[in-house]
Scaffold this motif. Structure first.
Motif, mmCIF file in Angstrom:
data_model
loop_
_atom_site.group_PDB
_atom_site.id
_atom_site.type_symbol
_atom_site.label_atom_id
_atom_site.label_comp_id
_atom_site.label_asym_id
_atom_site.label_seq_id
_atom_site.Cartn_x
_atom_site.Cartn_y
_atom_site.Cartn_z
ATOM 1 N N ARG A 1 8.486 -13.614 -7.698
ATOM 2 C CA ARG A 1 7.180 -13.927 -8.290
ATOM 3 C C ARG A 1 6.200 -14.476 -7.243
ATOM 4 O O ARG A 1 5.203 -15.104 -7.587
ATOM 5 C CB ARG A 1 7.338 -14.891 -9.469
ATOM 6 N N GLN B 1 2.148 -14.056 -13.110
ATOM 7 C CA GLN B 1 1.774 -12.769 -12.553
ATOM 8 C C GLN B 1 0.350 -12.856 -12.025
ATOM 9 O O GLN B 1 -0.545 -13.392 -12.665
ATOM 10 C CB GLN B 1 1.850 -11.675 -13.611
ATOM 11 N N GLN C 1 5.728 -9.393 -7.297
ATOM 12 C CA GLN C 1 4.575 -9.454 -8.194
ATOM 13 C C GLN C 1 3.709 -8.203 -8.141
ATOM 14 O O GLN C 1 2.903 -7.954 -9.033
ATOM 15 C CB GLN C 1 3.729 -10.699 -7.874
#
Length: 417
Positions: free
Chosen positions: A101, A30, A70
Motif C-alpha cells: 500500500r 489507496q 497501490q
C-alpha cells in the motif's frame, strides 16, 4: 515461452461496470485517482489489468499469488479487491519496495504482515528476501505481476520482476503480466558497466530502457539474464491502443516520492543527483522537482528546507537545513518527455556552481560515495564533469553501447515507437 491474449470488449466492459457498481468508494489508503486519468481515457488506452475478460478464466479455480502495489488498479479499484469480488482465490500478496500500500519510505525494509483490508498474507520482497521462496510458491498455481513502472534502470521494479521470474521458473509456475504504459518510454543514458552491478542496477541496460514491464520480461528471458539461463513461462496481457511515443499521465503515484506527473518525468534526470551532495527535494512535498544544497547559498535565490516526513523520507539529506538551488516545477513535462533525453545540463550547472568540487560526491555528507557510479553506470562520469565536458561530448561516450542496445531491444518490443 510468451503468450499474448486479446480481450472480449463486450465482456470486459460488463465486468468493469460490475466492479464499479460493487464498490464506488476507493479502498482505504489507496491513492486517489486524479485528473491524470483523462488523457489515457481520451487516447483509448486500456491497460492489461482493465482487460479482465482476457485473464479471468486463467485465474478461476486456481491458487493465485499477486505481486502488486497501490498502482495495481482495475478502473478505480485495487486489482486485489476487484478480483476477489469476482471469485479469484488470492492466496498471497507479494509486496515490492515501499510495500503493498506504498506506506514505506524509499529503501526502507518492509516486513511481512497480514493485510488489514483483505486478511491476505503479504510477503515482502523488500525485506528479508528479494524473491519468493520455494515454500511461498508451493501454495500457488499461478503468479500475477501488476505494477506500474517508470522505465528507469535504477527504479527497482524491474529487479523485482526478474526475481519473481526466477522463482516462477524454478518452481514451474506461469507468470501472468498485466502490462501498463511506461511514462518514460525512451532509450537514453550509458549502458551499465556490470562492474557496478547493484540493487539499483542489475542489467546491462541504459538509464532509461524504453520498455514496458511485459517487454522487459521478454528481454530478461531472451537475453538469458536469469541465473543458470532459466526461462520463465510468461503470458503478457498487452496494453491496447498504446505506443511508446505517447505521453502517458499516471493515474496513481508510483511511489511516495514520485507524487506528481512532473516528478515522474523528471525522475530519470534527477535521480542521478542521489549520488551527489545535492538534495532532490526528499523531505519536502515536492520531491524530484527541486534541487539544492546549503553550500549554494548566494548562488541561487530559490530555497527549500528538507524535514522528516513519515512515509516519504524520515532522514532526508540536509535535514532541517536551508537548501539553495533550482526550482524545476515550472519545467513542462510534456516538452521534457518529447525530447526523449535525460537532462545533463542541471548536473553540469550545479557541479560548476558548487564551491568545493571535492565534496560534490563526498560520502561523509551525502553517504553516496560510489553511488554515482552505480546510478550513471560507469566510472568516467565524475572525471567528465571535472574536465568540463559538454553534454554533447558526454553523450558521445555512450556509444556504441546505446545503439547496440537499441538494436537488441527491437527483438522484444510489443508496441511501436
Amino acid at each position: 515461452m510468451t503468450i499474448f491474449i486479446r480481450s472480449s470488449v463486450v465482456l470486459g466492459a460488463f465486468l468493469l461496470s460490475r466492479l464499479a457498481c460493487a464498490d464506488s468508494k476507493p479502498a482505504a489508503n489507496q491513492t486517489q485517482i486524479t485528473k491524470a486519468q483523462a488523457p489515457a481515457a481520451a487516447s483509448g488506452i486500456v491497460t492489461g489489468a482493465d482487460q479482465v475478460s482476457s485473464y479471468l478464466p486463467l485465474l478461476k479455480g486456481k491458487r493465485v499469488g499477486m505481486l502488486v502495489n497501490q498502482t495495481s488498479i482495475i478502473g478505480k479499484k485495487l486489482s486485489v479487491d476487484s478480483l476477489r469480488s469476482l471469485g479469484v482465490d488470492i492466496k498471497a500478496i507479494f509486496g515490492p519496495e515501499h510495500g503493498f500500500r506504498a506506506n514505506a519510505s524509499n529503501g526502507a525494509v518492509v516486513k511481512d504482515e497480514i493485510d488489514k483490508e483483505t486478511g491476505i498474507p503479504i510477503i515482502s520482497l523488500y525485506g528479508a528476501k528479494r524473491k519468493p521462496s520455494k515454500a511461498d510458491m508451493a501454495g500457488l498455481d499461478v503468479m500475477v505481476f501488476d505494477i506500474a513502472d517508470v522505465g528507469c534502470r535504477f527504479y527497482t521494479n524491474i529487479n523485482t520482476l526478474a526475481d519473481v521470474m526466477e522463482a516462477c521458473a524454478e518452481n514451474n509456475k506461469e507468470l501472468i503480466i498485466l502490462d501498463r504504459p511506461n511514462p518514460n518510454a525512451y532509450v537514453d543514458g550509458p549502458i551499465l558497466d556490470m562492474r557496478f552491478k547493484s540493487g539499483i542496477g542489475k542489467f546491462p541496460i541504459p538509464a532509461t530502457h524504453g520498455m514496458t514491464i511485459g517487454e522487459f520480461a521478454q528481454m530478461v528471458n531472451g537475453e538469458g539474464w536469469l541465473p543458470n539461463k532459466l526461462k520463465c513461462k510468461i503470458r503478457v496481457i498487452k496494453v491496447k491502443n498504446y505506443d511508446h511515443s505517447m505521453y502517458y499521465e499516471m493515474p496513481v503515484k508510483p511511489s511516495p516520492n514520485l507524487n506528481t506527473q512532473a516528478s515522474v518525468i523528471l525522475y530519470p534526470s534527477l535521480c542521478l543527483f542521489e549520488g551527489t551532495i545535492i538534495s532532490q527535494g526528499r523531505g519536502t512535498y515536492m520531491p524530484f522537482t527541486v534541487l539544492g544544497a546549503p553550500a549554494l547559498k548566494g548562488k541561487y535565490d530559490f530555497n527549500f528546507t528538507p524535514v522528516s516526513i513519515t512515509g516519504m523520507s524520515e532522514s532526508p539529506l540536509h535535514k532541517d537545513a536551508v537548501c539553495y538551488g533550482l526550482d524545476l516545477r515550472k519545467v513542462d513535462p510534456k516538452k521534457l518527455h518529447a525530447s526523449k533525453k535525460i537532462n545533463l545540463q542541471w548536473m553540469i550547472e550545479l557541479y560548476n556552481a558548487y564551491p568545493d568540487k571535492s565534496k560534490f560526491f563526498d560520502s561523509s555528507q551525502s553517504k553516496a560515495m560510489g553511488k554515482i557510479e552505480k546510478l550513471i553506470g560507469n566510472d568516467v562520469f565524475v572525471n567528465q564533469l571535472a574536465q568540463g565536458m559538454s553534454e554533447e561530448a558526454i553523450r558521445k561516450t555512450w556509444e556504441p553501447g546505446l545503439s547496440n542496445y537499441k538494436k537488441m531491444r527491437k527483438q522484444y518490443t510489443l508496441y511501436a515507437d
